[in-house]
Design a protein around this motif. Structure first.
Motif, short mmCIF file in Angstrom:
data_model
loop_
_atom_site.label_atom_id
_atom_site.label_comp_id
_atom_site.label_asym_id
_atom_site.label_seq_id
_atom_site.Cartn_x
_atom_site.Cartn_y
_atom_site.Cartn_z
N PHE A 58 0.92 -1.72 -0.01
CA PHE A 58 -0.58 0.34 0.18
C PHE A 58 0.92 1.64 -0.02
O PHE A 58 1.96 1.35 0.69
CB PHE A 58 -0.89 0.15 1.29
CG PHE A 58 -2.09 -0.68 1.62
CD1 PHE A 58 -2.23 -1.89 0.72
CD2 PHE A 58 -2.98 -0.35 2.02
CE1 PHE A 58 -3.17 -2.44 0.49
CE2 PHE A 58 -3.94 -1.47 1.94
CZ PHE A 58 -4.24 -2.90 0.82
N ALA A 59 0.47 2.10 -0.73
CA ALA A 59 1.07 3.64 -0.62
C ALA A 59 0.74 4.61 0.56
O ALA A 59 -0.54 4.63 0.31
CB ALA A 59 1.35 4.21 -2.44
N ASP A 60 1.34 5.39 0.55
CA ASP A 60 1.14 5.96 2.15
C ASP A 60 2.05 7.32 1.91
O ASP A 60 2.62 7.58 1.69
CB ASP A 60 2.37 5.56 3.02
CG ASP A 60 1.92 5.89 4.82
OD1 ASP A 60 0.87 6.29 4.77
OD2 ASP A 60 2.49 6.25 5.61
N GLY A 61 0.87 7.96 2.01
CA GLY A 61 1.32 9.36 1.46
C GLY A 61 -0.30 11.06 1.29
O GLY A 61 -1.01 9.99 1.34
N ALA A 62 -0.36 11.86 0.71
CA ALA A 62 -0.75 12.79 0.75
C ALA A 62 -0.79 13.93 -0.35
O ALA A 62 -1.60 15.02 -0.15
CB ALA A 62 -0.82 13.32 2.07
N ASP A 63 0.26 13.46 -0.86
CA ASP A 63 0.63 14.09 -1.58
C ASP A 63 -0.16 14.10 -3.01
O ASP A 63 -0.71 12.74 -3.51
CB ASP A 63 2.12 14.24 -2.62
CG ASP A 63 2.63 15.85 -3.84
OD1 ASP A 63 1.83 16.35 -3.49
OD2 ASP A 63 2.32 14.43 -4.58
N LYS A 64 -1.61 14.60 -3.39
CA LYS A 64 -2.53 14.11 -4.83
C LYS A 64 -1.35 13.59 -6.26
O LYS A 64 -1.73 12.31 -6.24
CB LYS A 64 -3.49 15.64 -5.08
CG LYS A 64 -4.12 14.76 -6.20
CD LYS A 64 -5.20 15.70 -6.18
CE LYS A 64 -6.14 15.47 -7.97
NZ LYS A 64 -6.64 17.00 -7.77
N THR A 96 -3.17 6.99 4.13
CA THR A 96 -3.21 8.36 4.95
C THR A 96 -3.34 8.97 6.24
O THR A 96 -3.80 7.86 7.16
CB THR A 96 -3.75 9.41 3.94
OG1 THR A 96 -2.82 11.10 4.17
CG2 THR A 96 -5.20 9.85 3.98
N ASN A 97 -2.91 10.35 6.50
CA ASN A 97 -3.16 10.10 7.86
C ASN A 97 -3.26 12.08 8.05
O ASN A 97 -2.71 12.78 7.31
CB ASN A 97 -2.01 9.13 9.02
CG ASN A 97 -0.44 9.85 8.77
OD1 ASN A 97 0.08 11.02 8.88
ND2 ASN A 97 0.41 9.03 8.58
N PRO A 98 -3.24 12.03 8.77
CA PRO A 98 -3.17 13.90 9.28
C PRO A 98 -1.82 14.52 9.50
O PRO A 98 -2.23 15.17 8.51
CB PRO A 98 -3.93 14.66 10.64
CG PRO A 98 -4.76 12.79 10.76
CD PRO A 98 -3.79 11.91 10.24
N SER A 155 -7.40 4.61 2.52
CA SER A 155 -7.97 4.78 4.38
C SER A 155 -7.43 6.45 4.43
O SER A 155 -6.82 6.74 4.47
CB SER A 155 -6.88 4.15 5.41
OG SER A 155 -7.33 2.73 5.39
N PHE A 156 -8.36 7.18 5.41
CA PHE A 156 -8.58 8.58 6.11
C PHE A 156 -8.70 8.14 7.39
O PHE A 156 -9.81 7.56 8.61
CB PHE A 156 -9.94 8.91 5.25
CG PHE A 156 -9.93 9.15 3.23
CD1 PHE A 156 -8.62 9.75 3.64
CD2 PHE A 156 -10.26 8.84 3.11
CE1 PHE A 156 -7.97 10.16 1.85
CE2 PHE A 156 -10.26 8.75 1.64
CZ PHE A 156 -9.04 9.22 1.03
N LYS A 209 -9.73 5.57 9.98
CA LYS A 209 -8.36 4.73 10.31
C LYS A 209 -8.69 5.87 12.26
O LYS A 209 -9.25 6.71 12.09
CB LYS A 209 -7.35 5.45 9.95
CG LYS A 209 -6.91 5.37 8.77
CD LYS A 209 -5.52 5.20 8.59
CE LYS A 209 -4.16 5.23 8.65
NZ LYS A 209 -2.70 5.20 8.96
N ILE A 210 -8.79 4.40 13.30
CA ILE A 210 -9.04 5.53 14.17
C ILE A 210 -7.69 4.66 15.05
O ILE A 210 -6.81 3.36 15.07
CB ILE A 210 -10.02 4.09 14.80
CG1 ILE A 210 -11.39 4.25 14.13
CG2 ILE A 210 -9.94 4.10 16.13
CD1 ILE A 210 -11.90 5.10 14.18
#
Length: 238
Positions: free
Chosen positions: A12-18, A35-37, A65-66, A93-94
């Motif tokens: 799974f790719a982890d990131g927040a850059d569109k 992704t994550n905050p 995942s958000f 995501k919790i």
């Protein structure tokens, strides 16, 4: 050595850059995204809802995942229900605890009863794994995200813990274990070897995939050339 396409572990790719997320989404060996905050903050995202919904217009057929971002469980539940409504491929995501160290287990039970797909995150002990697994709805797909990379940062070998976690998850067939926060490409092969189902990987590590199986003699020569060329370019003299 196995080729990437022969690995059983899902990357799974982890990131927040569109742009980076869409680039990774297009690759067939990327089976999902997270992704994550913190990653969103680094990417200068200001409107959480707008960003998530925009990404979901492009990514509809791979898990995404958000994370909730409240410190209050009642508000977490409200956020979780909204996030879950954004798409069938969405996992909420919790965090395993809030900032007061109060555990999420009751909330996980509530959301599981409402068929919310979850990704329980920031886990770093086997006790946490056991309690999360006991709280999941066994019939609802979910992820149990153990931060193996951060465990390694403390000087502990994460492999024995992750191996034990694989066994713990066998009582929850709809749940999958995530090897989270890897620090090097080798972690992908370690996760695969122990039977971990998923590993989340940032783009900077994913860019090293072209090195898998690379001839070490050639790599040695490449490194020598790099040192030499950089010394010449810098104009070093003695």
């Amino acid at each position: 050595m196995k080729k990437i396409e022969d690995l059983k572990v899902q990357i799974f790719a982890d990131g927040a850059d569109k742009a980076g997320m869409l680039e990774m989404y297009a690759k067939p060996y990327i089976k999902g995204l997270t992704t994550n905050p913190t990653l969103m903050k680094k990417a200068n995202i200001n409107d959480y809802r707008a960003f998530c919904k925009d990404i979901l217009t492009y990514i509809k057929d791979k898990p995404l995942s958000f994370e909730v971002f409240s410190d209050d469980f009642a508000e977490m539940e409200r956020q979780a229900m909204e996030i879950a409504s954004w798409g069938d491929n969405v996992y909420v995501k919790i965090p395993v605890t809030n900032t007061k160290e109060e555990t999420c287990y009751e909330l996980v039970k509530k959301l599981g009863a409402r068929k919310v797909k979850m990704n329980i995150t920031a886990i770093m002990t086997l006790t946490q794994v056991w309690n999360v697994v006991a709280s999941l709805n066994p019939n609802v797909p979910s992820y149990v995200s153990v931060f193996a990379g951060r465990i390694a940062d403390t000087g502990r070998d994460p492999v024995p813990m992750m191996t034990a976690a694989v066994e713990m998850l066998k009582v929850a067939p709809a749940a999958e274990l995530i090897w989270a926060s890897p620090r090097e490409l080798l972690n992908i092969f370690q996760a695969d070897q122990i039977g971990c189902q998923v590993i989340t990987v940032t783009n900077d590590i994913l860019k090293k995939l072209s090195l898998v199986g690379y001839d070490l003699n050639i790599y040695s020569l490449d490194t020598v050339k790099m040192f030499y060329n950089d010394a010449v370019a810098a104009g070093f003299k003695l």
